[in-house]
Design a protein around this motif. Structure first.
Motif, PDB file in Angstrom:
ATOM      1  N   ALA A   4       2.240   3.378  -8.678  1.00  0.00           N
ATOM      2  CA  ALA A   4       1.956   2.422  -7.600  1.00  0.00           C
ATOM      3  C   ALA A   4       2.977   1.289  -7.637  1.00  0.00           C
ATOM      4  O   ALA A   4       3.463   0.896  -8.696  1.00  0.00           O
ATOM      5  CB  ALA A   4       0.541   1.868  -7.756  1.00  0.00           C
ATOM      6  N   HIS A   5       3.299   0.779  -6.475  1.00  0.00           N
ATOM      7  CA  HIS A   5       4.220  -0.356  -6.362  1.00  0.00           C
ATOM      8  C   HIS A   5       3.422  -1.642  -6.560  1.00  0.00           C
ATOM      9  O   HIS A   5       2.218  -1.619  -6.370  1.00  0.00           O
ATOM     10  CB  HIS A   5       4.863  -0.388  -4.985  1.00  0.00           C
ATOM     11  N   PRO A   6       4.030  -2.771  -6.861  1.00  0.00           N
ATOM     12  CA  PRO A   6       5.441  -3.015  -7.056  1.00  0.00           C
ATOM     13  C   PRO A   6       5.953  -2.371  -8.346  1.00  0.00           C
ATOM     14  O   PRO A   6       5.236  -2.295  -9.348  1.00  0.00           O
ATOM     15  CB  PRO A   6       5.522  -4.539  -7.174  1.00  0.00           C
ATOM     16  N   VAL A  42       8.940  -3.726  -3.797  1.00  0.00           N
ATOM     17  CA  VAL A  42       8.074  -2.798  -3.063  1.00  0.00           C
ATOM     18  C   VAL A  42       8.937  -2.080  -2.041  1.00  0.00           C
ATOM     19  O   VAL A  42       9.875  -2.648  -1.492  1.00  0.00           O
ATOM     20  CB  VAL A  42       6.871  -3.493  -2.371  1.00  0.00           C
ATOM     21  N   HIS A  43       8.571  -0.838  -1.795  1.00  0.00           N
ATOM     22  CA  HIS A  43       9.440   0.041  -0.995  1.00  0.00           C
ATOM     23  C   HIS A  43       8.582   0.923  -0.117  1.00  0.00           C
ATOM     24  O   HIS A  43       7.639   1.544  -0.568  1.00  0.00           O
ATOM     25  CB  HIS A  43      10.274   0.887  -1.982  1.00  0.00           C
ATOM     26  N   ASN A  44       8.976   0.978   1.120  1.00  0.00           N
ATOM     27  CA  ASN A  44       8.373   1.895   2.083  1.00  0.00           C
ATOM     28  C   ASN A  44       9.447   2.888   2.464  1.00  0.00           C
ATOM     29  O   ASN A  44      10.520   2.478   2.893  1.00  0.00           O
ATOM     30  CB  ASN A  44       7.940   1.041   3.288  1.00  0.00           C
ATOM     31  N   GLY A  45       9.203   4.179   2.284  1.00  0.00           N
ATOM     32  CA  GLY A  45      10.185   5.182   2.692  1.00  0.00           C
ATOM     33  C   GLY A  45      10.651   6.035   1.531  1.00  0.00           C
ATOM     34  O   GLY A  45       9.932   6.209   0.547  1.00  0.00           O
ATOM     35  N   ILE A  46      11.854   6.556   1.654  1.00  0.00           N
ATOM     36  CA  ILE A  46      12.379   7.517   0.679  1.00  0.00           C
ATOM     37  C   ILE A  46      13.828   7.192   0.360  1.00  0.00           C
ATOM     38  O   ILE A  46      14.625   6.943   1.259  1.00  0.00           O
ATOM     39  CB  ILE A  46      12.304   8.955   1.261  1.00  0.00           C
ATOM     40  N   GLU A 102       7.531   8.224 -11.824  1.00  0.00           N
ATOM     41  CA  GLU A 102       8.118   9.417 -11.198  1.00  0.00           C
ATOM     42  C   GLU A 102       8.691   9.091  -9.822  1.00  0.00           C
ATOM     43  O   GLU A 102       9.089   9.976  -9.084  1.00  0.00           O
ATOM     44  CB  GLU A 102       7.011  10.471 -11.008  1.00  0.00           C
ATOM     45  N   THR A 103       8.726   7.837  -9.460  1.00  0.00           N
ATOM     46  CA  THR A 103       9.075   7.484  -8.082  1.00  0.00           C
ATOM     47  C   THR A 103      10.587   7.422  -7.863  1.00  0.00           C
ATOM     48  O   THR A 103      11.361   7.246  -8.801  1.00  0.00           O
ATOM     49  CB  THR A 103       8.519   6.096  -7.714  1.00  0.00           C
ATOM     50  N   ASP A 104      10.946   7.514  -6.598  1.00  0.00           N
ATOM     51  CA  ASP A 104      12.335   7.273  -6.192  1.00  0.00           C
ATOM     52  C   ASP A 104      12.629   5.768  -6.224  1.00  0.00           C
ATOM     53  O   ASP A 104      13.756   5.339  -6.437  1.00  0.00           O
ATOM     54  CB  ASP A 104      12.585   7.837  -4.789  1.00  0.00           C
ATOM     55  N   THR A 105      11.588   4.965  -6.042  1.00  0.00           N
ATOM     56  CA  THR A 105      11.744   3.516  -5.899  1.00  0.00           C
ATOM     57  C   THR A 105      12.267   2.851  -7.164  1.00  0.00           C
ATOM     58  O   THR A 105      13.054   1.900  -7.094  1.00  0.00           O
ATOM     59  CB  THR A 105      10.365   2.900  -5.552  1.00  0.00           C
ATOM     60  N   GLU A 106      11.819   3.338  -8.315  1.00  0.00           N
ATOM     61  CA  GLU A 106      12.124   2.625  -9.563  1.00  0.00           C
ATOM     62  C   GLU A 106      13.625   2.466  -9.777  1.00  0.00           C
ATOM     63  O   GLU A 106      14.078   1.483 -10.394  1.00  0.00           O
ATOM     64  CB  GLU A 106      11.475   3.333 -10.758  1.00  0.00           C
ATOM     65  N   THR A 116       0.877  -1.167   0.000  1.00  0.00           N
ATOM     66  CA  THR A 116       0.000   0.000   0.000  1.00  0.00           C
ATOM     67  C   THR A 116       0.910   1.211   0.000  1.00  0.00           C
ATOM     68  O   THR A 116       1.824   1.290   0.813  1.00  0.00           O
ATOM     69  CB  THR A 116      -0.927   0.029   1.226  1.00  0.00           C
ATOM     70  N   ARG A 117       0.673   2.131  -0.938  1.00  0.00           N
ATOM     71  CA  ARG A 117       1.609   3.250  -1.134  1.00  0.00           C
ATOM     72  C   ARG A 117       1.073   4.533  -0.524  1.00  0.00           C
ATOM     73  O   ARG A 117      -0.116   4.840  -0.637  1.00  0.00           O
ATOM     74  CB  ARG A 117       1.818   3.459  -2.638  1.00  0.00           C
ATOM     75  N   TRP A 118       1.966   5.280   0.059  1.00  0.00           N
ATOM     76  CA  TRP A 118       1.671   6.651   0.463  1.00  0.00           C
ATOM     77  C   TRP A 118       2.699   7.487  -0.284  1.00  0.00           C
ATOM     78  O   TRP A 118       3.859   7.561   0.111  1.00  0.00           O
ATOM     79  CB  TRP A 118       1.817   6.798   1.969  1.00  0.00           C
TER      80      TRP A 118
HETATM   81  N1  GLU Z   1       8.863   6.815  -1.905  1.00  0.00           N
HETATM   82  C1  GLU Z   1       8.062   5.781  -2.458  1.00  0.00           C
HETATM   83  C2  GLU Z   1       7.036   6.369  -3.425  1.00  0.00           C
HETATM   84  O1  GLU Z   1       6.745   7.504  -3.421  1.00  0.00           O
HETATM   85  C3  GLU Z   1       7.394   4.920  -1.393  1.00  0.00           C
HETATM   86  C4  GLU Z   1       6.351   5.665  -0.613  1.00  0.00           C
HETATM   87  C5  GLU Z   1       5.761   4.817   0.509  1.00  0.00           C
HETATM   88  O2  GLU Z   1       6.432   4.662   1.555  1.00  0.00           O
HETATM   89  O3  GLU Z   1       4.623   4.359   0.320  1.00  0.00           O
HETATM   90  O4  GLU Z   1       6.505   5.676  -4.234  1.00  0.00           O
END
Ligand code: GLU
Length: 309
Positions: free
Chosen positions: A85-87, A96-100, A121-125, A72-74
């Motif tokens: 959206a992840h994954p 999948v990533h939680n955080g920054i 546009e994500t940092d995760t990719e 679940t993404r925020w």
């Molecule tokens: N930084 C990531 C994003 O914006 C993960 C955000 C999250 O922790 O859900 O997609």
């Protein structure tokens, strides 16, 4: 604070992942998604908005597989839409990533210069590209992840699966919590014990900087230096039905220890990481016109209010 769940199992994993994500809903989110392996290939379903949208999508387009990761993404980087959206995944790896990831721009520039093209546009990719770059250089999945972790700055929890590897899931934690769940011939990852409660009551909380390789039988935990370490497996009292205290003795202790994460999460929705500026939501009044604030609080919150004053 978003949610992560990973299941390396023996039965259809998608309903279990959805159930796990439901149990993480209390953390707040704007979109959700699941990736599994089907005959060794990565398959994904993602949807903007509530889990109901993802569940409906999966009803119409079922997702098989016995290993998978859910999220679940925020949103912190990029709009809350399906693309972001992840994954996040390519044909080799799903993450999948939680955080920054603080240094994502520099890493993204490097990957783009090496010929990788980005979809989101994500940092995760950037993690997806860095790991597959390692795989292209003949690293094992574990070596590729370890090499990438050494380059990431920021706070994160990760769960990662690899095409062709039904028997492997990797998790990592720095700054954001991640728990490993032990089943019988099955292994799990979750943002907290609550997500894992219906699946197992044997939980190990990774420590800061740890990363873990899950197989069907075991979890091999490495600390930040790469050394293999033992982490205590705890029996949790959480039942499948209970919103619980996690590893804490009581709710007050939980609340105290969760404060840094809660404050961080609350503030990070107002930070624009690209411009390093604070963006407050539109208020129905101008702050300059406000003559007086009243802060009502009791207990330790009243001391916080005095500091604010
Ligand atoms: N930084 C990531 C994003 O914006 C993960 C955000 C999250 O922790 O859900 O997609």
């Amino acid at each position: 604070m978003c949610g992560i769940i990973g299941i390396l199992g023996n039965e259809a994993v998608t309903p279990l992942l959805l159930e796990g994500l439901k149990r993480l809903e209390y953390r707040g989110y704007d979109s959700a998604g699941i990736a599994t392996l089907i005959n060794g290939s990565i398959a994904r379903r993602r949807a903007e908005g509530k889990l109901h949208n993802l569940a409906t999508l999966i009803e119409n387009e079922p997702l098989q597989g016995t290993i998978g990761i859910g999220h679940t993404r925020w949103a912190t980087h990029g709009r809350p839409n399906e693309t972001n959206a992840h994954p996040h995944a390519n044909s080799r790896v799903a993450v999948v990533h939680n955080g920054i990831i603080e240094n994502f721009q520099e890493l993204r520039g490097e990957m783009e210069a090496a010929g990788h093209s980005f979809e989101t546009e994500t940092d995760t990719e950037v993690i997806v590209h860095l790991i597959s770059d390692g795989l292209d250089r003949q690293m094992s999945p574990q070596q590729a992840v370890a090499a990438v972790l050494a380059r990431l700055e920021g706070a994160f929890a990760l769960a990662i699966i690899f095409a062709g590897r039904h028997d492997l899931m990797v998790g990592a934690r720095r700054g954001s919590p991640l728990a490993v769940g032990y089943g019988n011939g099955e292994m799990f990852l979750g943002s907290d014990a609550l997500a894992l409660a219906p699946l197992t009551d044997r939980i190990c909380y990774l420590e800061e900087g740890d990363w873990v390789e899950l197989s069907y039988q075991d979890a091999r935990v490495h600390d930040a230096s790469g050394a293999i370490v033992e982490r205590e497996i705890k029996q949790t009292a959480l039942s499948g039905a209970l919103i619980g205290k996690g590893q804490y003795r009581h709710f007050m202790q939980k609340e105290i220890f969760e404060q840094p994460a809660v404050i961080g999460d609350t503030l990070h929705s107002f930070l624009n990481p690209l411009t390093h500026t604070i963006q407050l939501p539109d208020l129905p009044f101008g702050l300059d016109d406000v003559p007086r604030f009243t802060i009502c609080a009791c207990g330790t919150a009243s001391y916080a209010a005095l500091v604010a004053k």
